[in-house]
Design an enzyme around this catalytic site. Structure first.
Site, short mmCIF file in Angstrom:
data_model
loop_
_atom_site.label_atom_id
_atom_site.label_comp_id
_atom_site.label_asym_id
_atom_site.label_seq_id
_atom_site.Cartn_x
_atom_site.Cartn_y
_atom_site.Cartn_z
N ARG A 242 -45.53 -56.63 48.56
CA ARG A 242 -46.19 -58.35 48.68
C ARG A 242 -47.56 -57.91 49.45
O ARG A 242 -47.85 -57.38 50.16
CB ARG A 242 -45.45 -59.26 49.18
CG ARG A 242 -43.63 -60.15 49.49
CD ARG A 242 -44.36 -60.67 48.09
NE ARG A 242 -43.53 -61.47 47.44
CZ ARG A 242 -42.10 -61.10 46.79
NH1 ARG A 242 -42.19 -60.60 45.83
NH2 ARG A 242 -40.79 -61.96 47.03
N GLU A 271 -52.39 -64.67 45.00
CA GLU A 271 -51.79 -64.11 44.02
C GLU A 271 -52.16 -65.79 42.71
O GLU A 271 -51.65 -66.80 43.27
CB GLU A 271 -51.02 -64.08 43.27
CG GLU A 271 -50.40 -62.97 43.83
CD GLU A 271 -48.92 -62.20 43.79
OE1 GLU A 271 -48.00 -62.94 43.40
OE2 GLU A 271 -48.35 -60.93 44.36
N HIS A 290 -48.60 -58.89 38.98
CA HIS A 290 -47.40 -58.87 40.47
C HIS A 290 -45.91 -58.73 38.93
O HIS A 290 -45.44 -60.47 38.94
CB HIS A 290 -47.02 -60.26 40.98
CG HIS A 290 -45.76 -59.65 42.05
ND1 HIS A 290 -46.29 -61.21 42.76
CD2 HIS A 290 -45.37 -59.49 41.49
CE1 HIS A 290 -45.29 -60.91 43.51
NE2 HIS A 290 -44.08 -60.50 42.78
C1 GLV Z 1 -40.28 -60.15 42.80
O1 GLV Z 1 -41.33 -60.04 43.73
C2 GLV Z 1 -39.10 -60.10 43.36
O2 GLV Z 1 -39.53 -60.57 44.98
O3 GLV Z 1 -38.46 -60.87 42.71
#
Ligand code: GLV
Length: 325
Positions: A242, A271, A290
């Protein structure tokens, strides 16, 4: 016949489970039709009276949303492993289980960490752009030369399933692997040929530092200016966890000042990343939108798990996968 369960789903999902749900007369689904998340006022309006909520990492699910839904809400099912966008404590206070989708995305996300390690070390994105821009005129001894991955030291911050999968892949590259986890995991480390170490040592001894830890109040800005000072000059930071775990201003400064060698980021503090970010002006930074778990197969499995969690929650059964319970 009992009334169908009312469910708000914040985006159409892939996978068979969701297709079946759409056809199932026991469910009355309201599916947000756009790619962008429902704006806050829409979210608050659409959850009113629902029995179940299926959400994504782009949706902030807090006490206000839960209250807007009402006391009949039985389950919040997130299609992701990380649930930092969900106020899990507020759900627990109201007795609402929160589902997530661990396991199925472990290898796909570890593959992406490796894509970023290799892309950053060997300047793959820069080199591809060089060709597309018509800059490839000849071959020279040091043209787009990067750093070696094989034989280097890989440091992994956070040694859960994904961190361990990243470590496992490093064996094929003959790397020394150091790892740090808040609660030590010596057995897991030994099983994948890694050495458990201190946080500062992982930073100071690694050529590549991979962040693979959940975002919590304790891990926000874990990789800060002090961490960059500890890192080797030339080291590469990779983050597939993250964004807010890394202090992005400190990262930009460390890159600008040549304190570290580069970064491969699948996640950013906000984001999408602002086009004004200094990170986007740096050749030694690769930023992805992401997509760590984004293979069609894995996203389908994640959606199926989210549907299974929803079904169980609505039936009053324990969720196959849940957090904070
Ligand atoms: C994606 O970032 C997740 O946490 O699955």
């Amino acid at each position: 016949m009992t009334a169908p369960y009312r469910v708000f789903v914040t985006r159409a999902l892939p996978g068979n489970g969701f297709a079946q749900l759409l056809e199932d007369p026991a469910f009355d689904l309201d599916v947000w039709p756009e790619d962008f998340p429902p704006p806050r006022d829409e979210l608050l309006a659409r959850v009113a009276g629902v029995d179940g909520l299926v959400c994504l990492i782009t949706d902030t699910i807090d006490g206000q949303v839960l209250d807007a839904a009402g006391s009949q809400l039985r389950v919040v099912s997130q299609m992701a492993v990380g649930v930092d966008n969900v106020d899990v404590a507020a759900c627990a206070e109201r007795g609402i289980p929160v589902g997530n989708t661990p396991g199925v995305l472990t290898d796909t996300t570890a593959d992406m960490a490796w894509a970023l390690i290799l892309a950053s070390a060997r300047r793959v994105v820069e080199a591809a752009e060089y060709v597309k821009d018509g800059e490839w005129k000849t071959w020279t001894p040091t043209q787009i030369a990067g750093i070696d991955v094989h034989g280097a030291t890989l440091g992994i911050i956070g040694f859960g399933a994904i961190g361990q999968a990243i470590a496992r892949r490093a064996q094929g590259f003959g790397m020394r692997v150091l790892c740090w986890n808040r609660s030590p995991r010596p057995k897991e480390a030994a099983a994948v040929g890694a050495e458990q170490s201190e946080f500062d040592l992982v930073l100071s001894q690694s050529d590549f530092v991979c962040v693979s830890i959940a975002l919590t109040d304790d891990t926000r800005d874990l990789i800060d200016a002090r961490a960059f000072e500890l890192m080797k000059p030339g080291a590469i930071l990779v983050n597939t966890a993250r964004g807010p775990i890394v202090d992005e201003d400190a990262l930009a400064a460390a890159l600008r000042d040549g304190q570290i060698g580069g970064a491969g980021l699948d996640v950013t503090a906000v984001e999408p990343l602002s086009m004004d970010s200094p990170l986007l002006t740096m050749d030694n930074v690769v930023v992805l939108p992401h997509i760590g778990s984004a293979s069609m197969a894995t996203r389908g499995k994640m959606a199926d798990m989210a549907v299974a969690n929803l079904r169980a929650g609505l039936a009053g059964q324990p969720l196959p996968n849940s957090v904070g319970s």
